[in-house]
Each structure stands twice: as C-alpha cells, then as structure tokens.
Write an enzyme that holds these catalytic residues in place. Sequence first.
Site, short mmCIF file in Angstrom:
data_model
loop_
_atom_site.label_atom_id
_atom_site.label_comp_id
_atom_site.label_asym_id
_atom_site.label_seq_id
_atom_site.Cartn_x
_atom_site.Cartn_y
_atom_site.Cartn_z
N ASP A 133 6.80 30.01 -67.38
CA ASP A 133 7.63 30.16 -66.18
C ASP A 133 7.15 31.30 -65.28
O ASP A 133 7.95 32.06 -64.72
CB ASP A 133 9.12 30.33 -66.56
CG ASP A 133 9.62 29.15 -67.37
OD1 ASP A 133 9.56 28.02 -66.85
OD2 ASP A 133 10.02 29.34 -68.54
N HIS B 220 14.84 35.05 -69.51
CA HIS B 220 14.04 35.16 -68.30
C HIS B 220 14.59 36.18 -67.31
O HIS B 220 14.06 36.32 -66.21
CB HIS B 220 13.92 33.79 -67.62
CG HIS B 220 12.99 32.85 -68.35
ND1 HIS B 220 12.64 33.03 -69.65
CD2 HIS B 220 12.38 31.71 -67.94
CE1 HIS B 220 11.83 32.05 -70.03
NE2 HIS B 220 11.66 31.23 -69.00
N ASP C 64 8.67 32.92 -74.07
CA ASP C 64 9.47 31.96 -73.29
C ASP C 64 10.95 32.14 -73.64
O ASP C 64 11.69 31.17 -73.78
CB ASP C 64 9.00 30.53 -73.62
CG ASP C 64 9.54 29.49 -72.64
OD1 ASP C 64 9.94 29.87 -71.52
OD2 ASP C 64 9.56 28.30 -73.02
N1 SAH Z 1 10.28 26.98 -75.33
C1 SAH Z 1 11.45 26.13 -75.15
C2 SAH Z 1 12.43 26.66 -74.10
C3 SAH Z 1 12.98 28.02 -74.37
S1 SAH Z 1 14.44 28.34 -73.42
C4 SAH Z 1 11.04 24.70 -74.86
O1 SAH Z 1 9.85 24.35 -74.97
O2 SAH Z 1 11.90 23.89 -74.53
C5 SAH Z 1 14.72 30.02 -73.80
C6 SAH Z 1 15.27 30.27 -75.19
O3 SAH Z 1 15.25 31.68 -75.39
C7 SAH Z 1 16.71 29.81 -75.44
O4 SAH Z 1 16.75 28.89 -76.49
C8 SAH Z 1 17.45 31.11 -75.79
O5 SAH Z 1 18.40 30.95 -76.84
C9 SAH Z 1 16.33 32.02 -76.24
N2 SAH Z 1 16.64 33.44 -76.07
C10 SAH Z 1 17.04 34.07 -74.93
N3 SAH Z 1 17.23 35.37 -75.18
C11 SAH Z 1 16.96 35.58 -76.50
C12 SAH Z 1 17.01 36.73 -77.36
N4 SAH Z 1 17.37 37.93 -76.90
N5 SAH Z 1 16.68 36.57 -78.65
C13 SAH Z 1 16.32 35.36 -79.13
N6 SAH Z 1 16.26 34.24 -78.37
C14 SAH Z 1 16.59 34.35 -77.06
MG MG Z 2 10.05 28.08 -70.19
#
Ligand code: SAH
Ligand code: MG
Length: 215
Positions: free
Chosen positions: A175, A149, A146
Amino acid sequence: MTPAVPVLPSSLRDAAIAARGFMPTDEGDALWDAAVEAATAVPGLPMLEVGSYCGKSTVWLGAAAPATDTILFALDHHRGSEENQAGWEHHDADLVDPEIGRMDTLPTFRRTIFDAGLEGTVVALVGDSPTLGRHWTTPLGFLFIDGGHGHDPAHRDYELWTPHVAPGGTLAIHDVFPNPDDGGRPPYEIYLRALDDGFTERRAVGSLRVLTAPA
Ligand code: SAH
Ligand code: MG
C-alpha cells in the site's frame, strides 16, 4: 549444475487468488518471486508477515516457505485495522464475533491456511505487533509490512521489525502510494525511510515495493 528455481504450484496460486483479502494477483505473484529471491540471498532464515487478515498474502508467501526450506511467521491480532471496523470502507460484517462485537479473522485465516495445505510451514503469531516486536530477536530473511496503516502503527512496525532483517535480506511494504490521491501516506513514508536507511529498491508492482537490506 545450477539448482532448479522453484515454481509456484498452480493449486497454491489458485488458493491465494480465491482467499479473502487485499492482495491483487500481480502483487501476490511478485511477493512469491521476492520470497524465493530472499531465500537464495540469505538461505535458511525465516520470513515474517505483519498483517495477515484472512491469509491471502500469507498463501503466496507461505507457498514459498516449503519450496525454499524455511517457514513463515504470520503476525496479526486478528481484530482488524481501523479501516476494517464497522462503518469503514474495508469492513466485512460476517468477520465480526457476534458475542463480543469485535472483528475476528483468525477462524477464516486458519481455514485458508488449512485449505492451502500450509499448516506445516505457516506459523500464526496472534497478538499485537509492537507488543511482540519488542521481544523479537530472530533474524529474518524476509519481512513483509502490511499491518496497521495509520501513522503511528506503520512507523512503529517499521522501527520495531526492520532492524531484524538480515543484511542482504528483503523488506516488502504494501500500500505504498506516491500519489496522495491513491491512498494514505504512512506506508509511503516508511518506504522513504527504508530508502534513507540504505535499503535499495528491487521491484515495484502496483502498491508493492520490494527492497534489499544493506549488506
Ligand atoms: N495482508 C493481508 C491484508 C492485511 S490487512 C491480505 O493479503 O489480505 C491489515 C491487518 O493488520 C489486519 O488483519 C489487522 O488485524 C492487522 N493489524 C493492524 N494492526 C495490528 C497490530 N497492531 N498488531 C497486529 N496486527 C495488526
Ligand atoms: Mg495491504
């Protein structure tokens, strides 16, 4: 005598529901169920979540860790995904570190895990997913994707992390929108890749897909 099936304590479920983030309650409950099943199928292996944000899904998964005698690695660089940045749909201005002008969800995440009483079983990995993924070697009983995206982040997460799921272990992807009108394509694309790679679908709730790794 069959061993008792763990039940999600209502205090932890309430903490997950109250936490900030992007995890509908029915999908969070399904994550808990899937984590408990994974612990039965491949006992003793740790779980790993890519993309924790403020720790909402982390509480549902982390709650399953002590109940099934394992731990959860919660990976996030805590700088937000593209859609969390200023000007985008999922931006929260109070999650910006004003001194550096960048998102920082780590303090909120830590507080969520502390309040839930899960500091003993949730281990934060603070860093970039592919940077860490290239060095990872531990087999996983449960993997939840997650994170970013966009096309490249989602496919990279799939390619780097999925090989670590143990045979019979669980892969969950969030998602996943089969209909393009409902959301972006990359999570759906990696879900199709998983089916193509021999994973079998076990559960679908909202945009959550739970799959079992080939034996
Ligand atoms: N699972 C969470 C939502 C995740 S949102 C919930 O339940 O609310 C997506 C997250 O992925 C964000 O916090 C973002 O910082 C992280 N993210 C995106 N790209 C990333 C990367 N390359 N490495 C580490 N984290 C990443
Ligand atoms: Mg999500």
